[in-house]
Design a protein around this motif. Structure first.
Motif, PDB file in Angstrom:
ATOM      1  N   PHE A 236      -1.179   1.067   0.511  1.00 48.38           N
ATOM      2  CA  PHE A 236      -0.373  -0.148   0.466  1.00 48.38           C
ATOM      3  C   PHE A 236       1.101   0.212   0.614  1.00 48.38           C
ATOM      4  CE2 PHE A 236      -1.882   1.213  -3.721  1.00 48.38           C
ATOM      5  CZ  PHE A 236      -0.697   1.556  -4.366  1.00 48.38           C
ATOM      6  N   ALA A 237       1.908  -0.786   0.933  1.00 48.49           N
ATOM      7  CA  ALA A 237       3.326  -0.569   1.256  1.00 48.49           C
ATOM      8  C   ALA A 237       4.100   0.121   0.144  1.00 48.49           C
ATOM      9  CB  ALA A 237       3.984  -1.906   1.599  1.00 48.49           C
ATOM     10  N   ASN A 238       3.836  -0.257  -1.110  1.00 50.78           N
ATOM     11  CA  ASN A 238       4.564   0.342  -2.225  1.00 50.78           C
ATOM     12  C   ASN A 238       4.263   1.824  -2.397  1.00 50.78           C
ATOM     13  OD1 ASN A 238       5.482  -2.224  -2.614  1.00 50.78           O
ATOM     14  ND2 ASN A 238       4.520  -2.547  -4.609  1.00 50.78           N
ATOM     15  N   ASN A 239       3.252   2.295  -1.669  1.00 51.07           N
ATOM     16  CA  ASN A 239       2.887   3.703  -1.725  1.00 51.07           C
ATOM     17  C   ASN A 239       3.142   4.389  -0.386  1.00 51.07           C
ATOM     18  OD1 ASN A 239       1.941   5.868  -3.286  1.00 51.07           O
ATOM     19  ND2 ASN A 239      -0.178   5.629  -2.602  1.00 51.07           N
ATOM     20  N   GLY A 240       3.965   3.757   0.437  1.00 46.21           N
ATOM     21  CA  GLY A 240       4.352   4.344   1.716  1.00 46.21           C
ATOM     22  C   GLY A 240       3.327   4.225   2.821  1.00 46.21           C
ATOM     23  N   VAL A 241       2.364   3.313   2.661  1.00 41.70           N
ATOM     24  CA  VAL A 241       1.321   3.121   3.671  1.00 41.70           C
ATOM     25  C   VAL A 241       1.424   1.708   4.237  1.00 41.70           C
ATOM     26  CG1 VAL A 241      -1.155   3.079   4.139  1.00 41.70           C
ATOM     27  CG2 VAL A 241      -0.220   4.737   2.502  1.00 41.70           C
ATOM     28  N   GLN A 242       1.414   1.597   5.558  1.00 44.33           N
ATOM     29  CA  GLN A 242       1.492   0.277   6.185  1.00 44.33           C
ATOM     30  C   GLN A 242       0.147  -0.425   6.085  1.00 44.33           C
ATOM     31  OE1 GLN A 242       2.831   0.304  10.243  1.00 44.33           O
ATOM     32  NE2 GLN A 242       2.697  -1.907  10.473  1.00 44.33           N
ATOM     33  N   ASN A 243       0.122  -1.550   5.398  1.00 44.56           N
ATOM     34  CA  ASN A 243      -1.094  -2.352   5.245  1.00 44.56           C
ATOM     35  C   ASN A 243      -0.665  -3.814   5.272  1.00 44.56           C
ATOM     36  OD1 ASN A 243      -3.354  -3.798   4.337  1.00 44.56           O
ATOM     37  ND2 ASN A 243      -4.032  -2.150   2.980  1.00 44.56           N
ATOM     38  N   SER A 244      -0.940  -4.486   6.377  1.00 42.45           N
ATOM     39  CA  SER A 244      -0.481  -5.858   6.564  1.00 42.45           C
ATOM     40  C   SER A 244      -1.495  -6.909   6.101  1.00 42.45           C
ATOM     41  CB  SER A 244      -0.156  -6.096   8.050  1.00 42.45           C
ATOM     42  OG  SER A 244      -1.314  -5.886   8.846  1.00 42.45           O
ATOM     43  N   LEU A 245      -2.637  -6.473   5.573  1.00 40.73           N
ATOM     44  CA  LEU A 245      -3.647  -7.423   5.112  1.00 40.73           C
ATOM     45  C   LEU A 245      -3.135  -8.205   3.899  1.00 40.73           C
ATOM     46  CD1 LEU A 245      -6.838  -5.172   5.398  1.00 40.73           C
ATOM     47  CD2 LEU A 245      -6.111  -7.001   6.952  1.00 40.73           C
ATOM     48  N   LYS A 246      -3.378  -9.505   3.907  1.00 43.81           N
ATOM     49  CA  LYS A 246      -2.901 -10.378   2.840  1.00 43.81           C
ATOM     50  C   LYS A 246      -4.014 -10.666   1.828  1.00 43.81           C
ATOM     51  CE  LYS A 246       0.992 -10.794   5.065  1.00 43.81           C
ATOM     52  NZ  LYS A 246       2.215 -10.089   4.590  1.00 43.81           N
TER      53      LYS A 246
END
Length: 222
Positions: free
Chosen positions: A126-136
């Motif tokens: 997830f984004a807060n962990n430096g990973v791009q994940n655009s799923l909502k």
């Protein structure tokens, strides 16, 4: 222009008009055929793309089912982990131990307490962990549960029974229920006791994933 000349001129004009009409009809047919072929190719491409995604079935002990797809292109670690656990029978007999109407139903803990796991951790995608994940985190989304630590997810997951934008970018969404959300809603509205734990166990009979012959390796953290 004499009468013969007028007759020849009329014949030529008719032939030109006929040729133009023929070209128009042929051109239109070719255009329709090309458009149809393109649409067919797009549809076949979409079907092929969908078929390449792993699909899962969550079978409840009471007969309810939830079916959906996983998104390895977005969260390969979470997907690989879920597939391995599901197809090894890890989830068989476990329960949804935490249910909140309009929010989530959470399961995947072998102890049924909310503190158990598979004995290892995986990286949080997830984004807060430096990973791009655009799923909502919208209705039906499947996502990994974790503690406050970013890389603390293991086997616990949750299904969204509402929309929670505040989870976007903070939890690893990795799949979605496409059929059987009535089963999820039924679980969410069961009577609960302390800690949002169902009074009547909401038991999972099995979870299986069809990978269509593909393998999804992932790295485990100790």
């Amino acid at each position: 222009m004499d009468r013969l000349g007028k007759w020849i001129h009329k014949k030529i004009n008719r032939r030109i008009l006929l040729a133009v009409l023929v070209l128009a009809v042929v051109g239109g047919a070719v255009g329709v055929y090309a458009a149809t072929q393109k649409q067919k190719e797009m549809e076949e491409g979409n079907m092929a793309g969908q078929a390449e995604r792993p699909t899962f079935v969550i079978q409840m002990a009471d007969g309810g089912t939830m079916k959906g797809e996983l998104y390895p292109e977005t969260a390969p670690i979470s997907v690989g982990n879920f597939i391995e656990l599901a197809n090894s029978g890890f989830y068989d007999g476990t329960v949804f131990h935490r249910v909140i109407p309009g929010f989530v139903i959470q399961g995947g803990d072998p102890t049924g307490t909310g503190t158990g796991g598979p004995g290892y951790r995986i990286k949080g995608e997830f984004a807060n962990n430096g990973v791009q994940n655009s799923l909502k985190h919208t209705y039906g989304m499947l996502s990994m549960a974790r503690s406050q630590a970013n890389d603390s997810a293991g086997s616990q997951f949750f299904v969204m029974v509402g929309e929670s934008p505040h989870l976007d970018g903070a939890y690893a969404a990795f799949g979605k229920v496409l059929e059987g959300m009535d089963t999820a809603d039924k679980i969410a509205h069961t009577q609960t006791s302390a800690g949002d734990k169902p009074v009547q166990p909401q038991r999972i009979q099995s979870i299986r994933v069809d990978t269509y012959g593909k393998e999804y390796p992932f790295k485990k953290l100790q």
